[in-house]
Structures are given as C-alpha cells and as structure tokens.
Design a protein around this motif. Structure first.
Motif, PDB file in Angstrom:
ATOM      1  N   GLY A   1      -0.644   7.934  -4.578  1.00  0.00           N
ATOM      2  CA  GLY A   1      -0.587   9.360  -4.910  1.00  0.00           C
ATOM      3  C   GLY A   1      -0.632   9.578  -6.411  1.00  0.00           C
ATOM      4  O   GLY A   1      -1.357  10.447  -6.910  1.00  0.00           O
TER       5      GLY A   1
ATOM      6  N   HIS B   1       0.860  -1.176   0.000  1.00  0.00           N
ATOM      7  CA  HIS B   1       0.000   0.000   0.000  1.00  0.00           C
ATOM      8  C   HIS B   1       0.899   1.230   0.000  1.00  0.00           C
ATOM      9  O   HIS B   1       1.009   1.943   0.989  1.00  0.00           O
ATOM     10  N   SER B   2       1.539   1.448  -1.117  1.00  0.00           N
ATOM     11  CA  SER B   2       2.527   2.499  -1.260  1.00  0.00           C
ATOM     12  C   SER B   2       1.871   3.870  -1.421  1.00  0.00           C
ATOM     13  O   SER B   2       1.104   4.089  -2.358  1.00  0.00           O
ATOM     14  N   PRO B   3       2.199   4.806  -0.530  1.00  0.00           N
ATOM     15  CA  PRO B   3       1.683   6.169  -0.704  1.00  0.00           C
ATOM     16  C   PRO B   3       2.122   6.763  -2.044  1.00  0.00           C
ATOM     17  O   PRO B   3       1.384   7.534  -2.654  1.00  0.00           O
TER      18      PRO B   3
END
Length: 142
Positions: A10, A4-6
């Motif tokens: 983004g 769940h990479s910001p």
C-alpha cells in the motif's frame, strides 16, 4: 521469505501513484513513504527485493547519497537480495540452491555476477547460509 504485506505494498503503490501524478504535472513532488517504526525493517526488505540496486533509493530517501554511501547501500542490497533468493528457491529442496541458479536469478534483477558471487561468499563466511551437498549448493541457516 518476503512477506507480501498489504501495508508495505500500500505504501509503495501510494507513493508510485503520486509520483506518476507529479510526472503529469497534476501535483507536487511526493514525500517518501512514512512507515511505522515496527514495520520499517519489513518495508525495507520488500523494497530491496522488488526494487533492487539503486532503484530502492527512490523509496528509502537516499538518492542524494555520496558514491561511497551508495556503494554501501548497494552492497547491503545485494546481500539482502541474495539471501532472499536462497530462501525462496531453497524452501522447496533439501539439497540447496545451485550457485549458478542464484547468479542467474539476481543477474536478471540487475546485479552483476561478480557482486552476487561475492555476496554468496560473504553470507557463507558470516554463517547466514551454508553449503549442502557440495560447495556449489547453498541453503539459509535460518
């Protein structure tokens, strides 16, 4: 496991925001998300997981592909989605994930039952997954 990479989310959210503004006539057509080279694989995995099938083409810049190329992209996408499903569901059990559970999860994401079963067979033959307690339960080879 899907990270769940910001960074990835983004990029996805920025693109979708501009796409929505474009649909309202408030700005021009957005360009595809610009992803740094070292995060490209992670970005593609996240996009294929949350936007399965042809919808991932929106982010990957492959919407004008020929039908042969689109079929190849879809095939890769179902393999990725199947592997991610087995990773996610199988991380909580030693017995593996029942084939019908895998199929149900991916059918709910828009994949056809036949292509999911073919993906399981392919991933098993290639050594990415293996059967556990019987030929209908699978776990990732890691």
């Amino acid at each position: 496991l899907i990270e769940h990479s910001p960074y990835c989310f983004g990029k996805i959210l920025d693109f979708l925001r501009v796409k929505h503004l474009n649909s309202l006539g408030l700005c021009g057509e957005p360009s595809r998300p610009s992803v740094s080279e070292h995060k490209r694989d992670m970005f593609e995995t996240v996009v294929r997981y949350y936007f399965p099938g042809e919808s991932s083409a929106l982010f990957m810049g492959i919407e004008n592909m020929s039908s042969v190329s689109m079929n190849e992209a879809r095939k890769k996408s179902v393999f990725d989605a199947t592997l991610v499903t087995i990773m996610n569901l199988g991380s909580h059990t030693d017995t593996g994930v029942y084939i019908n559970t895998i199929v149900a999860d991916l059918v709910s994401q828009g994949y056809a039952e036949g292509e999911v079963r073919n993906a399981v067979s392919h991933l098993s033959n290639e050594g990415h997954i293996y059967s556990t307690i019987n030929e209908n339960h699978f776990q990732c080879a890691e």
